[in-house]
Design a protein around this motif. Structure first.
Motif, short mmCIF file in Angstrom:
data_model
loop_
_atom_site.label_atom_id
_atom_site.label_comp_id
_atom_site.label_asym_id
_atom_site.label_seq_id
_atom_site.Cartn_x
_atom_site.Cartn_y
_atom_site.Cartn_z
N CYS A 171 1.15 2.90 3.42
CA CYS A 171 1.46 1.99 4.54
C CYS A 171 2.39 2.69 5.55
N SER A 226 -5.23 2.36 -2.23
CA SER A 226 -4.01 1.76 -1.67
C SER A 226 -2.89 1.65 -2.70
N HIS A 228 -5.88 -6.58 -4.33
CA HIS A 228 -6.08 -5.95 -3.02
C HIS A 228 -7.35 -6.39 -2.29
N LYS A 278 -8.25 -3.68 1.24
CA LYS A 278 -7.73 -2.45 0.64
C LYS A 278 -8.60 -1.99 -0.52
N CYS A 331 0.84 -1.20 0.00
CA CYS A 331 0.00 0.00 0.00
C CYS A 331 0.88 1.26 0.00
N ASN A 340 -5.09 -8.08 6.22
CA ASN A 340 -5.63 -7.35 5.06
C ASN A 340 -6.73 -8.16 4.35
N GLU A 354 -7.45 7.84 6.68
CA GLU A 354 -6.01 7.59 6.50
C GLU A 354 -5.25 8.79 7.09
#
Ligand code: SF4
Length: 250
Positions: free
Chosen positions: A59, A154, A161, A150, A56, A129, A210
């Motif tokens: 991340c 991502s 994902h 995700k 990602c 995930n 995020e």
């Protein structure tokens, strides 16, 4: 070494576990409060495993898998399950979060540790995930599944994902929650569509902004929490980011 070669090495089954290694040389096992999800605010012992099958863009633990930018031997340490259990026990806190990286890459090697924790009445959370099929005994023993499929935001290849078939296997576990990382408003529709397709009820869907620094997180928190309030959905903050700005080992 290429990233793919490093990842292949990571997923080789083993009787010992690969953990994230701190600058101090110690494994990344530490006590903190759970910052996300339905146990947010709960004191827990965290065990951070190394390696991930995704990459990602945002991340915040790239040191667990990005071997183009981090030196594998500086950031990975191997330990057997008894040694990990002993370290956990020293914290005298009966709530453990197994995180990563992607912990299920090592699920066979994890079984002895999870079995010991379960027998000794620990509450066990796993953060995954959602792209790796959990083996049945693990699915049952773990008390809380924090599954974070995700989205397009991502940056992972679309066909990798999100694995609907695997997500569907979690839906009968009463404490399996889908927690989506939201960057833009448009991500919400994608997240809800995945949760519905996997058969998860709305009360086991969590939307989380995020952000790896307090100001980024707060920027997104307003509109996302408003959306959750108006639409009867769960919102999660990232308390560890607000408290410690993403410092490792806290
Ligand atoms: S799945 Fe988690 S650990 Fe893996 S790259 Fe994405 S955010 Fe990082």
């Amino acid at each position: 070494m290429t990233l793919n070669k490093a990842k292949s090495r990571d997923i080789i089954d083993s009787s010992i576990l690969k953990l994230s290694k701190m600058d101090s040389g110690h494994p990344e096992i530490f006590i903190s409060i759970q910052g996300e999800g339905i146990f947010a605010g709960t004191p827990c012992v965290f065990v951070r495993l190394a390696a991930c099958n995704l990459s990602c863009t945002w991340c915040d633990t790239k040191y667990t898998w990005d071997w183009k930018n981090f030196e594998y031997t500086d950031h990975v340490i191997t330990l057997d399950h008894n040694s990990i259990y002993t370290i956990i026990e020293e914290y005298k806190q009966k709530h453990v979060v197994i995180t990563g990286g992607e912990p299920l890459l090592q699920q066979e090697a994890l079984m002895p540790l999870i079995t010991s924790l379960s027998k000794n009445n620990y509450v066990i959370e796993i953060e995954t995930n959602g792209t790796i099929d959990p083996v049945k005994p693990l699915l049952k023993m773990v008390n809380q599944w924090n599954i974070s499929p995700k989205l397009n935001n991502s940056g992972n290849p679309k066909d990798k994902h999100c694995e609907l078939e695997i997500l569907t296997k979690y839906k009968s576990h009463p404490n399996a929650y889908l927690k989506f990382v939201i960057v833009e408003r448009q991500d919400i529709t994608e997240a809800i569509k995945i949760a519905e397709s996997a058969g998860f009820p709305a009360n086991r869907l969590i939307l989380m902004p995020e952000g790896t620094k307090g100001p980024d997180l707060i920027d997104k928190s307003g509109w996302l929490s408003d959306y959750c309030t108006k639409n009867g959905l769960r919102y999660s903050s990232r308390l560890h980011v607000l408290l410690w700005q993403g410092v490792r080992g806290k």
